[in-house]
Motif scaffolding. Structure first.
Motif, PDB file in Angstrom:
ATOM      1  N   MET A   1      29.683  58.522  35.966  1.00 33.27           N
ATOM      2  CA  MET A   1      29.935  58.019  34.608  1.00 33.27           C
ATOM      3  C   MET A   1      29.376  58.995  33.568  1.00 33.27           C
ATOM      4  N   ALA A   2      30.098  59.173  32.491  1.00 24.23           N
ATOM      5  CA  ALA A   2      29.668  60.070  31.411  1.00 24.23           C
ATOM      6  C   ALA A   2      29.556  59.285  30.111  1.00 24.23           C
ATOM      7  N   GLU A   3      28.728  59.822  29.220  1.00 16.88           N
ATOM      8  CA  GLU A   3      28.562  59.212  27.888  1.00 16.88           C
ATOM      9  C   GLU A   3      28.667  60.302  26.832  1.00 16.88           C
ATOM     10  N   GLN A   4      29.307  59.956  25.719  1.00 17.70           N
ATOM     11  CA  GLN A   4      29.377  60.877  24.582  1.00 17.70           C
ATOM     12  C   GLN A   4      29.080  60.076  23.321  1.00 17.70           C
ATOM     13  N   ILE A   5      28.307  60.679  22.412  1.00 18.78           N
ATOM     14  CA  ILE A   5      27.953  60.021  21.149  1.00 18.78           C
ATOM     15  C   ILE A   5      28.725  60.677  20.003  1.00 18.78           C
ATOM     16  N   ILE A   6      29.340  59.845  19.171  1.00 22.66           N
ATOM     17  CA  ILE A   6      30.054  60.343  17.976  1.00 22.66           C
ATOM     18  C   ILE A   6      29.394  59.700  16.755  1.00 22.66           C
ATOM     19  N   ASN A   7      29.004  60.518  15.789  1.00 25.04           N
ATOM     20  CA  ASN A   7      28.387  60.006  14.562  1.00 25.04           C
ATOM     21  C   ASN A   7      29.440  59.774  13.489  1.00 25.04           C
ATOM     22  N   ILE A   8      29.396  58.607  12.891  1.00 31.01           N
ATOM     23  CA  ILE A   8      30.315  58.278  11.787  1.00 31.01           C
ATOM     24  C   ILE A   8      29.518  58.344  10.494  1.00 31.01           C
ATOM     25  N   GLU A   9      29.967  59.213   9.573  1.00 32.43           N
ATOM     26  CA  GLU A   9      29.189  59.486   8.361  1.00 32.43           C
ATOM     27  C   GLU A   9      29.215  58.339   7.358  1.00 32.43           C
ATOM     28  N   ARG A  10      30.399  57.754   7.143  1.00 28.92           N
ATOM     29  CA  ARG A  10      30.522  56.726   6.096  1.00 28.92           C
ATOM     30  C   ARG A  10      31.144  55.448   6.655  1.00 28.92           C
ATOM     31  N   MET A  11      30.792  54.336   6.041  1.00 28.84           N
ATOM     32  CA  MET A  11      31.310  53.042   6.484  1.00 28.84           C
ATOM     33  C   MET A  11      32.832  52.961   6.328  1.00 28.84           C
ATOM     34  N   GLU A  12      33.383  53.597   5.259  1.00 25.17           N
ATOM     35  CA  GLU A  12      34.848  53.566   5.051  1.00 25.17           C
ATOM     36  C   GLU A  12      35.582  54.207   6.229  1.00 25.17           C
ATOM     37  N   GLN A  13      34.973  55.268   6.784  1.00 22.58           N
ATOM     38  CA  GLN A  13      35.569  55.922   7.950  1.00 22.58           C
ATOM     39  C   GLN A  13      35.664  54.943   9.122  1.00 22.58           C
ATOM     40  N   ALA A  14      34.582  54.196   9.332  1.00 25.30           N
ATOM     41  CA  ALA A  14      34.540  53.240  10.447  1.00 25.30           C
ATOM     42  C   ALA A  14      35.588  52.150  10.264  1.00 25.30           C
ATOM     43  N   VAL A  15      35.730  51.657   9.020  1.00 26.76           N
ATOM     44  CA  VAL A  15      36.706  50.586   8.740  1.00 26.76           C
ATOM     45  C   VAL A  15      38.116  51.061   9.048  1.00 26.76           C
ATOM     46  N   SER A  16      38.457  52.291   8.575  1.00 30.14           N
ATOM     47  CA  SER A  16      39.796  52.840   8.823  1.00 30.14           C
ATOM     48  C   SER A  16      40.012  53.123  10.303  1.00 30.14           C
ATOM     49  N   LEU A  17      38.982  53.671  10.949  1.00 34.76           N
ATOM     50  CA  LEU A  17      39.095  54.040  12.360  1.00 34.76           C
ATOM     51  C   LEU A  17      39.303  52.821  13.256  1.00 34.76           C
ATOM     52  N   PHE A  18      38.563  51.755  12.974  1.00 34.90           N
ATOM     53  CA  PHE A  18      38.640  50.576  13.838  1.00 34.90           C
ATOM     54  C   PHE A  18      39.935  49.800  13.642  1.00 34.90           C
ATOM     55  N   GLY A  19      40.436  49.709  12.392  1.00 36.40           N
ATOM     56  CA  GLY A  19      41.665  48.951  12.133  1.00 36.40           C
ATOM     57  C   GLY A  19      41.417  47.455  12.160  1.00 36.40           C
ATOM     58  N   SER A  20      42.472  46.695  11.932  1.00 35.03           N
ATOM     59  CA  SER A  20      42.353  45.225  11.911  1.00 35.03           C
ATOM     60  C   SER A  20      41.953  44.712  13.290  1.00 35.03           C
ATOM     61  N   PHE A  21      40.910  43.881  13.298  1.00 33.44           N
ATOM     62  CA  PHE A  21      40.427  43.274  14.559  1.00 33.44           C
ATOM     63  C   PHE A  21      40.153  44.329  15.643  1.00 33.44           C
ATOM     64  N   ASP A  22      39.689  45.508  15.219  1.00 32.13           N
ATOM     65  CA  ASP A  22      39.328  46.605  16.140  1.00 32.13           C
ATOM     66  C   ASP A  22      40.505  47.052  17.019  1.00 32.13           C
ATOM     67  N   GLU A  23      41.747  46.879  16.522  1.00 33.62           N
ATOM     68  CA  GLU A  23      42.924  47.167  17.369  1.00 33.62           C
ATOM     69  C   GLU A  23      43.031  48.647  17.738  1.00 33.62           C
ATOM     70  N   ASN A  24      42.585  49.547  16.841  1.00 31.48           N
ATOM     71  CA  ASN A  24      42.676  50.977  17.147  1.00 31.48           C
ATOM     72  C   ASN A  24      41.738  51.367  18.290  1.00 31.48           C
ATOM     73  N   VAL A  25      40.504  50.881  18.222  1.00 29.45           N
ATOM     74  CA  VAL A  25      39.519  51.195  19.261  1.00 29.45           C
ATOM     75  C   VAL A  25      39.940  50.579  20.597  1.00 29.45           C
ATOM     76  N   LYS A  26      40.481  49.372  20.548  1.00 27.53           N
ATOM     77  CA  LYS A  26      40.952  48.714  21.780  1.00 27.53           C
ATOM     78  C   LYS A  26      42.068  49.524  22.446  1.00 27.53           C
ATOM     79  N   LEU A  27      42.959  50.104  21.622  1.00 25.18           N
ATOM     80  CA  LEU A  27      44.047  50.925  22.174  1.00 25.18           C
ATOM     81  C   LEU A  27      43.500  52.197  22.824  1.00 25.18           C
TER      82      LEU A  27
END
Length: 321
Positions: A1-27
């Motif tokens: 198993m491997a792990e990678q850490i990604i830093n998100i600079e701003r909250m707006e980035q996280a909101v756009s990246l995750f999408g409604s109901f976290d659908e982008n991350v789930k995909l």
């Protein structure tokens, strides 16, 4: 198993990246078989080494799209995932960097796929371009955008849009009205693209001045078109004779873009498509470029891509039988 850490600079980035109901991350989790855990400004990706690396690359590309001020759509997401899976994501930086023109509503019009980028570059660099591919790849829309851009820059003095008046399995000959009203339904997609770029009022003003002409292909016979950007749409429904007639209208200071989908030919049985023939005839001529789109360049609903793939499989199976 491997792990990678990604830093998100701003909250707006996280909101756009995750999408409604976290659908982008789930995909992303589903496509790469990884787990994504978020703690504060950190995003941890866990899974098999190769899959974690691909998921991280996907997220990095998506953050760049967000940082450019673009909306993250399902199409953007799926397209980035497909390029990462194919190992072609290094080419993503070239997409969306150049704005072709601004629409009437102030929206910048840009290439959304590698195929579209190649198409736009071909139009800039060649006098005649043939764009071939399935529905929804932006062949006509981008050609109209390039025409409007050239018109605004005064590189050409008029835009001419034409298409053959061939019915897609329906008989429209008994519609009421004069000849122009009868052919308008065939030309509607061209009007729609121009309304989007120029607005209805500007379109009407330019049309009255003769700067923009939308007409059936039959109206092109006997003319020489100088200082014009000429677009032939639905070219798969031209006969070889019509295609030759159209291409020989080319005058000085003009560009021609021919668009079509050779899988949707509506000509009567036994008639050859002028588009299929012209690709073979002109393939070795300088200053003429053929650009072929694939289902990956479709910028409509994901189901359109799936429908195109299903039809391709069906046709291949029929040929084998």
């Amino acid at each position: 198993m491997a792990e990678q850490i990604i830093n998100i600079e701003r909250m707006e980035q996280a909101v756009s990246l995750f999408g409604s109901f976290d659908e982008n991350v789930k995909l992303i989790e589903k496509e790469f078989s990884v787990n994504i855990i978020v703690r504060g400004s950190e995003m941890k990706v866990c899974g098999e080494d190769e899959q974690v690396d691909k998921a991280k690359r996907t997220i990095s590309h998506l953050l760049r799209i967000i940082n450019r001020g673009e909306n993250l759509t399902e199409h953007n997401l799926r397209y980035v995932i497909s390029l990462v899976k194919d190992g072609n994501d290094d080419k993503l930086s070239s997409i969306g960097s150049d704005c072709i023109c601004i629409s009437a509503k102030g929206k910048p019009i840009k290439a959304k796929t590698l195929g579209q980028k190649k198409y736009i570059e071909a139009i800039k660099e060649n006098t005649v371009v043939i764009g071939v591919g399935p529905a929804g790849t932006g062949k006509t829309y981008l050609a109209v955008a390039m025409a409007v851009s050239a018109f605004r820059a005064k590189e050409i003095s008029r835009i001419i849009l034409t298409r053959p008046a061939v019915e897609a399995g329906e008989k429209l000959g008994f519609l009421p009205g004069d000849l122009q009203q009868k052919v308008d339904p065939y030309l509607r997609p061209l009007y729609d693209a121009l309304f989007d770029m120029l607005g209805a009022e500007n379109f009407q003003k330019y049309q009255e001045r003769g700067c923009i002409e939308v007409a059936p292909l039959a109206y092109m016979r006997g003319r020489t078109l100088d200082d014009s950007f000429i677009i032939l749409d639905e070219a798969q429904n031209t006969t070889p004779e019509q295609m030759k007639m159209f291409l020989t209208r080319l005058g000085f200071g003009s560009k021609i873009v021919v668009t079509g989908d050779i899988t949707q030919i509506d000509l009567p049985d036994g008639k050859k498509s002028g588009l299929v023939e012209v690709i073979k005839i002109l393939k070795n001529l300088d200053d003429i470029k053929t650009v072929k789109f694939s289902e990956k360049d479709v910028v409509r609903h994901k189901l359109v891509q799936d429908i195109i793939k299903a039809y391709e499989k069906y046709e291949e199976a029929k040929k084998k039988k």
